[in-house]
Write an enzyme that holds these catalytic residues in place. Structure first.
Site, short mmCIF file in Angstrom:
data_model
loop_
_atom_site.label_atom_id
_atom_site.label_comp_id
_atom_site.label_asym_id
_atom_site.label_seq_id
_atom_site.Cartn_x
_atom_site.Cartn_y
_atom_site.Cartn_z
N ASP A 1 -2.78 12.24 -2.95
CA ASP A 1 -2.96 13.69 -3.02
C ASP A 1 -3.39 14.06 -4.44
O ASP A 1 -2.70 13.74 -5.40
CB ASP A 1 -1.64 14.38 -2.67
CG ASP A 1 -1.82 15.86 -2.39
OD1 ASP A 1 -2.63 16.50 -3.09
OD2 ASP A 1 -1.15 16.39 -1.48
N GLU B 1 0.85 -1.19 0.00
CA GLU B 1 0.00 0.00 0.00
C GLU B 1 0.88 1.23 0.00
O GLU B 1 1.74 1.40 0.86
CB GLU B 1 -0.97 0.05 1.18
CG GLU B 1 -1.85 1.29 1.08
CD GLU B 1 -2.97 1.39 2.09
OE1 GLU B 1 -3.71 2.39 2.04
OE2 GLU B 1 -3.11 0.47 2.93
N ASP C 1 9.91 7.36 -0.41
CA ASP C 1 9.15 7.67 -1.62
C ASP C 1 8.80 6.36 -2.31
O ASP C 1 9.66 5.52 -2.56
CB ASP C 1 10.03 8.55 -2.51
CG ASP C 1 9.39 8.91 -3.84
OD1 ASP C 1 10.06 9.61 -4.62
OD2 ASP C 1 8.25 8.50 -4.12
N ASP D 1 -11.36 10.43 -4.48
CA ASP D 1 -12.63 11.14 -4.40
C ASP D 1 -12.59 12.45 -5.20
O ASP D 1 -13.45 13.31 -5.02
CB ASP D 1 -13.02 11.41 -2.93
CG ASP D 1 -11.98 12.21 -2.18
OD1 ASP D 1 -10.93 12.56 -2.77
OD2 ASP D 1 -12.21 12.51 -0.98
N GLU E 1 -12.28 8.92 2.59
CA GLU E 1 -13.51 8.62 1.85
C GLU E 1 -14.72 9.15 2.59
O GLU E 1 -15.61 9.78 1.99
CB GLU E 1 -13.63 7.11 1.65
CG GLU E 1 -14.85 6.69 0.87
CD GLU E 1 -14.83 5.21 0.52
OE1 GLU E 1 -15.82 4.74 -0.06
OE2 GLU E 1 -13.82 4.54 0.81
N THR F 1 -12.10 4.59 4.17
CA THR F 1 -11.11 5.32 4.96
C THR F 1 -11.70 6.63 5.47
O THR F 1 -12.77 7.06 5.04
CB THR F 1 -9.88 5.65 4.12
OG1 THR F 1 -10.26 6.61 3.10
CG2 THR F 1 -9.31 4.40 3.44
N LYS F 2 -10.98 7.28 6.36
CA LYS F 2 -11.44 8.57 6.87
C LYS F 2 -11.50 9.59 5.73
O LYS F 2 -12.34 10.48 5.73
CB LYS F 2 -10.52 9.07 7.99
CG LYS F 2 -9.12 9.46 7.54
CD LYS F 2 -8.34 10.12 8.68
CE LYS F 2 -6.99 10.64 8.20
NZ LYS F 2 -6.25 11.34 9.26
N LYS G 1 -4.69 21.95 -8.08
CA LYS G 1 -4.34 23.16 -8.83
C LYS G 1 -3.60 22.77 -10.11
O LYS G 1 -2.75 21.88 -10.10
CB LYS G 1 -3.49 24.09 -7.98
CG LYS G 1 -4.25 24.69 -6.79
CD LYS G 1 -3.37 25.66 -6.02
CE LYS G 1 -4.15 26.27 -4.85
NZ LYS G 1 -3.32 27.21 -4.06
#
EC number: 2.1.1.33
Length: 231
Positions: free
Chosen positions: A137, A62, A114, A173, A213, A210-211, A141
């Protein structure tokens, strides 16, 4: 160990994350100090899953596990499988370490690195049964979209680390990012979209909400799952 873990910063390049000095609790700091030797892995060392876990089992990675609750829940529900998580933010790592100890799990290990460097330098080709990228993330922008993790180069790299039949599963999302990922992943010749219409899939049972979501749903956002298999 704690100072090294919190202050280490990989060499500079365009990245899909920005390291921020987020608030870390005393319990998270204690976990980084005392539980990291048990669960943490060094990305500079050779990674042999059989040696790390003491068995040969399907291995899931993950990427960007956040606070780790989803990863811990999946590992608990699939005890015959092994899991590695890649995250760069110490508070989230500390939270996961606490959760792993609380649940008594020994089928999870953690890298602070990373994810691209982990895939390039540590994970052998064909080694993974699943790669999970949940709510990366979105860099919404326009000037920041170059930082988005899922790119053609990343898709090819990730696919190369999956075993034949292995699963690449992303969720977001942000509709704009979902559409970009769909275009990128559908364009990767070694990944096959598992949705009947070649677009988005229903959330698989192994992915607990998840939180991020739940937050998005409260804001009225949709959630898009993209599930592919390595050909």
């Amino acid at each position: 160990m704690t100072d090294t873990l919190m202050n280490a910063d990989p060499p500079r390049r365009i990245r899909s994350f920005v390291l921020r000095q987020g608030r870390i609790t005393a319990s998270q700091k204690n976990a980084l100090e005392n539980l990291w030797p048990r669960y943490g892995l060094d990305p500079a060392a050779a990674f042999d899953p059989a040696a790390v876990f003491g068995r040969r089992a399907p291995l899931t990675l993950e990427i960007g596990f956040g606070n780790g609750e989803s990863l811990a829940a999946m590992a608990q529900s699939l005890p015959a499988e092994d899991f590695i998580g890649a995250e760069v933010h110490p508070p989230g790592i500390g939270h996961l370490l606490i959760e792993l100890e609380r649940r008594g799990l020994d089928n999870v290990r953690v890298f602070r690195v990373d994810a691209v460097e982990l895939l390039e330098n540590c994970i052998p080709e064909g080694a993974l049964a699943r790669i999970l990228v949940f709510f990366p993330d979105p860099w919404h922008k326009q000037r920041h979209k170059k930082r988005r993790l899922v790119s053609p180069a990343f898709a090819r790299l990730a696919a190369s680390r999956l075993a034949p039949g292995g699963v690449f599963h992303a969720a977001t999302d942000w509709e704009d990012y979902a559409m970009q990922m769909l275009e990128v992943l559908n364009g990767c010749e070694t990944l096959v979209n598992q949705a009947p219409d070649g677009r988005f899939s229903e959330r698989p049972a192994y992915r607990t909400p998840t939180k991020f979501e739940q937050r998005g749903q409260r804001l009225g956002h949709g959630v898009w799952d993209l599930v592919y298999r390595r050909s």
